[in-house]
Design an enzyme around this catalytic site. Structure first.
Site, mmCIF file in Angstrom:
data_model
loop_
_atom_site.group_PDB
_atom_site.id
_atom_site.type_symbol
_atom_site.label_atom_id
_atom_site.label_comp_id
_atom_site.label_asym_id
_atom_site.label_seq_id
_atom_site.Cartn_x
_atom_site.Cartn_y
_atom_site.Cartn_z
ATOM 1 N N ARG A 171 -22.449 38.805 38.716
ATOM 2 C CA ARG A 171 -21.453 38.218 37.821
ATOM 3 C C ARG A 171 -21.743 36.744 37.647
ATOM 4 N NH1 ARG A 171 -20.743 42.827 37.489
ATOM 5 N NH2 ARG A 171 -18.866 44.075 37.672
ATOM 6 N N ARG A 184 -23.070 53.809 35.963
ATOM 7 C CA ARG A 184 -23.356 53.714 37.391
ATOM 8 C C ARG A 184 -22.096 53.898 38.216
ATOM 9 N NH1 ARG A 184 -25.253 48.724 39.335
ATOM 10 N NH2 ARG A 184 -26.447 49.699 41.022
ATOM 11 N N LYS A 233 -21.586 42.489 27.275
ATOM 12 C CA LYS A 233 -22.403 43.684 27.484
ATOM 13 C C LYS A 233 -22.683 44.401 26.174
ATOM 14 C CE LYS A 233 -22.765 47.776 30.452
ATOM 15 N NZ LYS A 233 -22.227 48.445 31.648
#
Length: 320
Positions: free
Chosen positions: A318, A118, A183
């Site tokens: 976050r 992104r 991630k």
């Protein structure tokens, strides 16, 4: 692809995980030992972990299962499937062909030279370590109906991984998969179309399977591999087939029921559900408790003013 033919043939020879002398490799490929050495250097720049032992030759650390179109198609129905070992970007490849692709067409690669995430970020794509998959989908309901599609894709990927024995896979709003707060995969949905017409979507995902530590040093956030979440890692062709099948199923469900059919499925997997978070929207920061998503795919954030929905491409999330 022709310029990579010798390198790909060299990887195929090394994929058994055994040692092969430079002389034997050269004879098999019809090139000199010096040429073998040069090609090995290029393969290492692609992220292939090839080592050399004096007197024995070259080897990979373990066997490498290369992606195979026939093996994938034996496990899933797909109207069009291409496996392109070396590509700039699987998403870009499909974007350039949306006018001719059937709905559900897929492209996979072993190595992306210009993979992207992104906001134009680079997506690190070493050869054979992970899974890089893009799918074309046509939404007859138009661009407005694509709102929240990255959430649907995240749910589909997480559920596919669960079906293969992975435990603890979570989704992060709006477009990532996490394992133990690190991630695991990223999703990029790119669309085109005009108001009143069908929307053309290219859905890309990059899934870390066995990213080498040396390659991962360039990643600017905490990351992990699927190998950490699975006692027995599925074969890459089996994994690709499972993901394609689940994506087809989820996207068909989405067309029938919209986001409402995915709200509870998302909230079950939400990595930040009922946890304190920060929403970063440009220079603005909003802190609160994440309370899942609503039927439009908006993030629900509880602050002192109550629970409010947040939706937009520039919002990032976050954990506090």
């Amino acid at each position: 692809m022709k310029e990579h033919a010798t390198r790909l043939a060299l990887i195929a020879k090394l994929a058994d995980g055994q040692f092969h002398s430079g002389e034997a490799l050269g004879e098999a490929l019809g090139i000199s030992r010096a040429a073998v050495s040069k090609h090995i250097k290029v393969l290492r720049s692609w992220g292939v972990d090839i080592f050399r032992l004096q007197g024995k030759g070259y080897s990979l650390p373990a066997k490498l299962e290369l992606l195979d179109c026939d093996k994938i198609l034996a496990q899933v129905k797909c109207p069009s499937l291409e496996v392109i070992p070396v590509i700039d970007s699987t998403n870009q490849y499909l974007l350039e062909r949306v006018a001719t692709l059937p709905k559900g067409a897929c492209c996979l690669a072993e190595y992306q030279q210009a993979g992207r995430g992104r906001r134009g970020r680079q997506w690190l794509s070493p050869f054979g370590s992970n899974l890089y998959l893009s799918m074309y989908w046509r939404l007859d309901a138009g661009i407005a109906a694509a709102m929240g599609l990255s959430l649907v894709v995240g749910v589909a990927i997480a559920e596919a991984l669960e079906s293969l024995g992975a435990e603890g896979i979570k989704v992060k709003w709006p477009n990532d998969l996490y394992y133990q707060d690190r991630k695991l995969a990223g999703i990029l949905v790119e669309l085109s179309g005009q108001a009143g017409e069908a929307a053309h979507l290219v859905i890309g995902m990059g899934l870390n399977i066995a990213m080498p530590e040396a390659e991962g040093e360039a990643i600017e956030q905490s990351w992990t591999n699927l190998s950490e979440a699975c006692d027995s890692l599925p074969e890459r062709n089996e994994l690709a087939a499972a993901l394609i099948n689940q994506l087809h199923s989820a996207l068909n469900d989405y067309e029938e029921s919209g986001m409402e059919g995915f709200t509870s499925r998302w909230n079950r997997l939400d990595n930040f559900l009922d946890r304190p978070v920060k929403l970063l929207m440009g220079n603005r920061v909003v802190e609160g408790i994440a309370r899942g998503i609503n039927s439009q795919g908006a993030l629900l954030l509880e602050t002192e003013q109550g629970i409010s929905p947040y939706l937009g491409g520039e919002i990032s999330l976050r954990g506090c």
